[in-house]
Design an enzyme around this catalytic site. Structure first.
Site, PDB file in Angstrom:
ATOM      1  CB  CYS A  97      -0.998  -0.041   1.144  1.00  0.00           C
ATOM      2  SG  CYS A  97      -2.378   1.097   0.892  1.00  0.00           S
ATOM      3  CG  HIS A 196      -3.366  -3.116   4.221  1.00  0.00           C
ATOM      4  ND1 HIS A 196      -2.162  -2.589   4.613  1.00  0.00           N
ATOM      5  CD2 HIS A 196      -3.984  -2.144   3.509  1.00  0.00           C
ATOM      6  CE1 HIS A 196      -2.077  -1.342   4.168  1.00  0.00           C
ATOM      7  NE2 HIS A 196      -3.157  -1.053   3.492  1.00  0.00           N
TER       8      HIS A 196
HETATM    9  N1  GLN Z   1      -1.798   7.081   1.917  1.00  0.00           N
HETATM   10  C1  GLN Z   1      -2.122   6.176   0.906  1.00  0.00           C
HETATM   11  C2  GLN Z   1      -3.500   6.354   0.301  1.00  0.00           C
HETATM   12  O1  GLN Z   1      -4.478   6.595   1.001  1.00  0.00           O
HETATM   13  C3  GLN Z   1      -1.866   4.772   1.383  1.00  0.00           C
HETATM   14  C4  GLN Z   1      -2.820   4.254   2.411  1.00  0.00           C
HETATM   15  C5  GLN Z   1      -2.432   2.924   2.964  1.00  0.00           C
HETATM   16  O2  GLN Z   1      -1.246   2.562   3.043  1.00  0.00           O
HETATM   17  N2  GLN Z   1      -3.419   2.178   3.426  1.00  0.00           N
HETATM   18  O3  GLN Z   1      -3.611   6.241  -0.876  1.00  0.00           O
END
Ligand code: GLN
Length: 265
Positions: A97, A196
Protein backbone atom coordinates in the site's frame (compact mmCIF):
# COMPACT_ATOMS: atom_id res chain seq x y z
CA UNK A 1 25.84 -29.31 3.89
CA UNK A 2 23.98 -29.31 7.19
CA UNK A 3 24.62 -25.58 7.41
CA UNK A 4 21.78 -23.71 9.10
CA UNK A 5 20.30 -21.22 6.68
CA UNK A 6 19.70 -17.69 7.94
CA UNK A 7 17.24 -15.25 6.39
CA UNK A 8 18.07 -11.62 7.23
CA UNK A 9 15.01 -9.42 6.90
CA UNK A 10 15.07 -5.62 6.71
CA UNK A 11 11.74 -4.30 7.97
CA UNK A 12 11.71 -0.70 6.74
CA UNK A 13 10.09 1.95 8.93
CA UNK A 14 8.28 -0.58 11.13
CA UNK A 15 7.01 2.05 13.58
CA UNK A 16 5.68 4.45 10.95
CA UNK A 17 4.56 2.22 8.08
CA UNK A 18 2.38 -0.35 9.80
CA UNK A 19 -1.37 -0.26 9.36
CA UNK A 20 -4.03 -2.97 9.13
CA UNK A 21 -1.67 -5.53 10.59
CA UNK A 22 1.16 -5.28 8.06
CA UNK A 23 3.52 -6.30 10.85
CA UNK A 24 1.93 -9.74 10.45
CA UNK A 25 3.92 -10.18 7.23
CA UNK A 26 7.13 -10.25 9.24
CA UNK A 27 5.57 -12.69 11.72
CA UNK A 28 4.47 -15.01 8.90
CA UNK A 29 7.93 -15.01 7.34
CA UNK A 30 9.48 -15.79 10.71
CA UNK A 31 7.00 -18.56 11.47
CA UNK A 32 7.32 -20.28 8.08
CA UNK A 33 11.11 -20.17 8.22
CA UNK A 34 11.36 -21.46 11.77
CA UNK A 35 9.03 -24.35 10.96
CA UNK A 36 11.66 -25.43 8.41
CA UNK A 37 14.71 -24.90 10.60
CA UNK A 38 15.66 -21.64 8.85
CA UNK A 39 16.85 -18.94 11.24
CA UNK A 40 15.40 -15.46 10.85
CA UNK A 41 16.88 -12.15 11.89
CA UNK A 42 14.52 -9.18 11.55
CA UNK A 43 16.06 -5.71 11.73
CA UNK A 44 13.86 -2.66 11.93
CA UNK A 45 15.32 0.12 9.79
CA UNK A 46 13.86 3.49 10.76
CA UNK A 47 14.34 7.13 9.85
CA UNK A 48 18.00 8.04 10.32
CA UNK A 49 19.20 4.44 10.60
CA UNK A 50 21.96 3.25 8.29
CA UNK A 51 20.90 0.82 5.58
CA UNK A 52 23.28 -1.44 3.65
CA UNK A 53 21.36 -3.91 1.46
CA UNK A 54 24.28 -6.34 1.62
CA UNK A 55 23.29 -6.97 5.25
CA UNK A 56 19.91 -8.35 4.17
CA UNK A 57 18.22 -11.07 2.12
CA UNK A 58 14.66 -9.74 2.07
CA UNK A 59 13.06 -6.29 2.38
CA UNK A 60 9.59 -5.66 3.81
CA UNK A 61 7.68 -2.39 4.05
CA UNK A 62 4.07 -1.90 5.12
CA UNK A 63 1.45 0.74 4.48
CA UNK A 64 0.91 4.18 5.93
CA UNK A 65 -1.33 7.15 5.33
CA UNK A 66 -0.17 10.28 3.49
CA UNK A 67 1.01 11.85 6.75
CA UNK A 68 3.22 8.85 7.55
CA UNK A 69 4.52 8.79 3.99
CA UNK A 70 5.53 12.44 4.37
CA UNK A 71 7.34 11.56 7.61
CA UNK A 72 9.62 9.06 5.88
CA UNK A 73 9.93 10.85 2.52
CA UNK A 74 13.26 12.56 3.16
CA UNK A 75 14.88 9.49 4.67
CA UNK A 76 13.56 7.29 1.87
CA UNK A 77 15.07 9.64 -0.70
CA UNK A 78 18.44 9.13 1.00
CA UNK A 79 18.04 5.32 0.91
CA UNK A 80 16.37 5.13 -2.51
CA UNK A 81 19.52 4.38 -4.55
CA UNK A 82 20.50 1.56 -2.20
CA UNK A 83 16.99 0.06 -2.26
CA UNK A 84 16.62 0.36 -6.03
CA UNK A 85 20.15 -0.96 -6.58
CA UNK A 86 19.37 -4.01 -4.43
CA UNK A 87 16.14 -4.68 -6.34
CA UNK A 88 18.08 -4.41 -9.61
CA UNK A 89 20.41 -7.10 -8.24
CA UNK A 90 17.45 -9.41 -7.56
CA UNK A 91 16.77 -8.60 -3.91
CA UNK A 92 13.35 -10.03 -3.00
CA UNK A 93 10.90 -7.81 -1.20
CA UNK A 94 7.32 -6.94 -0.44
CA UNK A 95 5.93 -3.41 -0.35
CA UNK A 96 2.33 -2.91 0.79
CA UNK A 97 0.00 0.00 0.00
CA UNK A 98 1.69 3.25 1.12
CA UNK A 99 5.01 1.36 0.86
CA UNK A 100 4.10 0.18 -2.64
CA UNK A 101 3.22 3.75 -3.64
CA UNK A 102 6.60 5.00 -2.40
CA UNK A 103 8.48 2.22 -4.20
CA UNK A 104 7.05 3.48 -7.50
CA UNK A 105 8.33 6.55 -9.34
CA UNK A 106 6.35 9.06 -7.31
CA UNK A 107 3.27 9.59 -5.20
CA UNK A 108 1.21 12.75 -5.65
CA UNK A 109 -0.70 12.91 -2.39
CA UNK A 110 -4.14 14.25 -1.42
CA UNK A 111 -2.99 17.88 -1.33
CA UNK A 112 -0.90 17.65 -4.50
CA UNK A 113 2.52 17.30 -2.84
CA UNK A 114 4.88 15.15 -4.88
CA UNK A 115 6.79 12.53 -2.89
CA UNK A 116 9.56 11.02 -5.01
CA UNK A 117 9.63 7.21 -4.85
CA UNK A 118 12.46 4.68 -4.79
CA UNK A 119 11.62 3.82 -8.42
CA UNK A 120 11.61 0.04 -8.14
CA UNK A 121 8.26 -0.17 -9.90
CA UNK A 122 7.54 1.80 -13.04
CA UNK A 123 4.28 3.17 -11.66
CA UNK A 124 2.94 6.53 -10.64
CA UNK A 125 0.31 7.03 -7.96
CA UNK A 126 -2.03 9.99 -7.83
CA UNK A 127 -4.47 10.78 -5.04
CA UNK A 128 -7.59 12.40 -6.54
CA UNK A 129 -8.07 14.58 -3.44
CA UNK A 130 -9.69 14.35 -0.03
CA UNK A 131 -13.26 14.41 -1.40
CA UNK A 132 -12.74 11.48 -3.78
CA UNK A 133 -13.92 7.96 -2.97
CA UNK A 134 -11.40 5.74 -1.26
CA UNK A 135 -10.85 2.20 -2.47
CA UNK A 136 -11.92 0.27 0.60
CA UNK A 137 -12.91 -3.33 1.05
CA UNK A 138 -12.13 -7.01 0.75
CA UNK A 139 -10.19 -7.87 -2.37
CA UNK A 140 -9.29 -11.03 -4.27
CA UNK A 141 -6.73 -11.14 -7.05
CA UNK A 142 -5.42 -13.89 -9.32
CA UNK A 143 -1.67 -14.04 -9.65
CA UNK A 144 0.90 -16.48 -10.97
CA UNK A 145 1.11 -17.63 -7.34
CA UNK A 146 -2.59 -18.48 -7.21
CA UNK A 147 -5.51 -16.64 -5.71
CA UNK A 148 -4.58 -13.99 -3.13
CA UNK A 149 -7.02 -12.41 -0.71
CA UNK A 150 -6.74 -9.33 1.49
CA UNK A 151 -8.13 -5.97 2.46
CA UNK A 152 -7.49 -2.66 0.73
CA UNK A 153 -7.94 0.93 1.89
CA UNK A 154 -6.34 3.62 -0.22
CA UNK A 155 -7.12 6.93 -1.80
CA UNK A 156 -4.20 6.92 -4.23
CA UNK A 157 -4.66 5.45 -7.71
CA UNK A 158 -1.66 3.66 -9.14
CA UNK A 159 -1.04 3.48 -12.89
CA UNK A 160 1.39 1.03 -14.49
CA UNK A 161 3.65 2.39 -17.20
CA UNK A 162 3.76 0.34 -20.42
CA UNK A 163 5.85 -2.78 -19.85
CA UNK A 164 5.39 -2.78 -16.08
CA UNK A 165 3.88 -6.11 -14.95
CA UNK A 166 1.09 -6.16 -12.39
CA UNK A 167 1.19 -8.61 -9.49
CA UNK A 168 -2.28 -9.80 -10.39
CA UNK A 169 -5.69 -9.26 -11.87
CA UNK A 170 -8.54 -8.12 -9.61
CA UNK A 171 -11.48 -10.50 -9.26
CA UNK A 172 -13.27 -8.66 -6.42
CA UNK A 173 -12.39 -5.18 -5.21
CA UNK A 174 -10.60 -2.18 -6.72
CA UNK A 175 -6.86 -2.82 -7.00
CA UNK A 176 -4.38 -0.31 -8.40
CA UNK A 177 -6.79 2.31 -9.67
CA UNK A 178 -10.38 0.94 -9.69
CA UNK A 179 -10.32 1.31 -13.47
CA UNK A 180 -8.21 -1.24 -15.27
CA UNK A 181 -8.38 -4.35 -13.04
CA UNK A 182 -4.64 -4.50 -12.40
CA UNK A 183 -3.32 -5.02 -8.88
CA UNK A 184 0.16 -4.37 -7.58
CA UNK A 185 3.37 -4.75 -9.53
CA UNK A 186 6.31 -7.13 -9.86
CA UNK A 187 9.88 -6.16 -10.60
CA UNK A 188 12.24 -9.13 -10.66
CA UNK A 189 11.86 -10.57 -7.13
CA UNK A 190 10.15 -7.54 -5.64
CA UNK A 191 6.38 -7.46 -5.18
CA UNK A 192 4.21 -4.41 -4.61
CA UNK A 193 0.54 -4.67 -3.65
CA UNK A 194 -2.35 -2.84 -2.02
CA UNK A 195 -3.31 -5.90 0.00
CA UNK A 196 -3.20 -5.61 3.76
CA UNK A 197 -4.78 -8.22 5.86
CA UNK A 198 -2.23 -9.15 7.06
CA UNK A 199 -1.33 -10.43 3.63
CA UNK A 200 1.22 -13.19 4.12
CA UNK A 201 -0.34 -15.12 7.04
CA UNK A 202 -3.41 -15.89 4.95
CA UNK A 203 -1.61 -16.26 1.64
CA UNK A 204 1.11 -18.77 2.52
CA UNK A 205 2.03 -19.51 -1.06
CA UNK A 206 3.08 -15.90 -1.56
CA UNK A 207 5.00 -15.96 1.73
CA UNK A 208 6.85 -19.09 0.61
CA UNK A 209 7.57 -17.55 -2.78
CA UNK A 210 9.38 -14.66 -1.08
CA UNK A 211 11.26 -16.95 1.31
CA UNK A 212 12.28 -19.32 -1.47
CA UNK A 213 13.49 -16.53 -3.74
CA UNK A 214 15.54 -15.06 -0.90
CA UNK A 215 17.08 -18.38 0.16
CA UNK A 216 17.85 -19.52 -3.40
CA UNK A 217 19.54 -16.22 -4.14
CA UNK A 218 21.70 -16.67 -1.06
CA UNK A 219 22.27 -20.44 -0.92
CA UNK A 220 21.65 -21.62 -4.48
CA UNK A 221 18.88 -23.00 -6.63
CA UNK A 222 18.87 -26.38 -4.87
CA UNK A 223 17.09 -24.93 -1.83
CA UNK A 224 13.60 -26.40 -1.39
CA UNK A 225 10.95 -25.59 1.19
CA UNK A 226 9.19 -28.63 2.63
CA UNK A 227 5.41 -28.18 2.72
CA UNK A 228 3.80 -27.17 6.03
CA UNK A 229 0.43 -28.01 7.50
CA UNK A 230 -1.44 -24.91 6.34
CA UNK A 231 -4.90 -25.83 7.62
CA UNK A 232 -5.26 -22.64 9.67
CA UNK A 233 -3.76 -20.44 6.95
CA UNK A 234 -6.04 -22.00 4.31
CA UNK A 235 -9.10 -21.46 6.51
CA UNK A 236 -8.12 -17.78 6.95
CA UNK A 237 -7.61 -17.47 3.21
CA UNK A 238 -10.94 -19.08 2.37
CA UNK A 239 -12.75 -16.88 4.84
CA UNK A 240 -11.17 -13.75 3.32
CA UNK A 241 -12.24 -14.89 -0.15
CA UNK A 242 -15.76 -15.58 1.12
CA UNK A 243 -15.90 -12.10 2.71
CA UNK A 244 -14.86 -10.53 -0.60
CA UNK A 245 -17.46 -12.57 -2.49
CA UNK A 246 -20.12 -11.41 -0.03
CA UNK A 247 -19.12 -7.78 0.26
CA UNK A 248 -17.19 -6.67 -2.83
CA UNK A 249 -18.62 -6.44 -6.31
CA UNK A 250 -17.14 -8.53 -9.12
CA UNK A 251 -14.54 -6.50 -10.95
CA UNK A 252 -14.68 -5.70 -14.63
CA UNK A 253 -11.13 -6.16 -15.79
CA UNK A 254 -9.70 -4.31 -18.73
CA UNK A 255 -6.13 -5.16 -17.79
CA UNK A 256 -5.44 -8.48 -19.43
CA UNK A 257 -1.82 -9.12 -18.61
CA UNK A 258 -2.64 -12.48 -17.12
CA UNK A 259 -5.77 -13.35 -19.06
CA UNK A 260 -4.20 -16.01 -21.23
CA UNK A 261 -1.90 -17.71 -18.80
CA UNK A 262 -3.81 -17.86 -15.56
CA UNK A 263 -6.52 -20.15 -14.41
CA UNK A 264 -8.42 -20.05 -11.16
CA UNK A 265 -7.21 -22.53 -8.60
N1 GLN B 1 -1.80 7.08 1.92
C1 GLN B 1 -2.12 6.18 0.91
C2 GLN B 1 -3.50 6.35 0.30
O1 GLN B 1 -4.48 6.59 1.00
C3 GLN B 1 -1.87 4.77 1.38
C4 GLN B 1 -2.82 4.25 2.41
C5 GLN B 1 -2.43 2.92 2.96
O2 GLN B 1 -1.25 2.56 3.04
N2 GLN B 1 -3.42 2.18 3.43
O3 GLN B 1 -3.61 6.24 -0.88
Amino acid sequence: MGETMILRVAHLYPEVMNIYGDRGNTIAIRHRCKARGVEVEVTGVGVGDPFDPDDFDLILIGGGQDREQQRIAEDLAAKADAIKGAADQGMPGLAVCGGFQLFGQRYIDHDGSVIPGAGIFDVETRHPGPRADRCIGDIVIITEFGEIAGFENHGGRTYLEPGQEALGTVVRGRGNNAEDGSEGAIYQNFFGTYLHGSLLPKNPRLADELILRALRRKYGQAVELPPLDDAVESAAHDSAVAAAERRSAPTVTRWNGFAGRLRRR
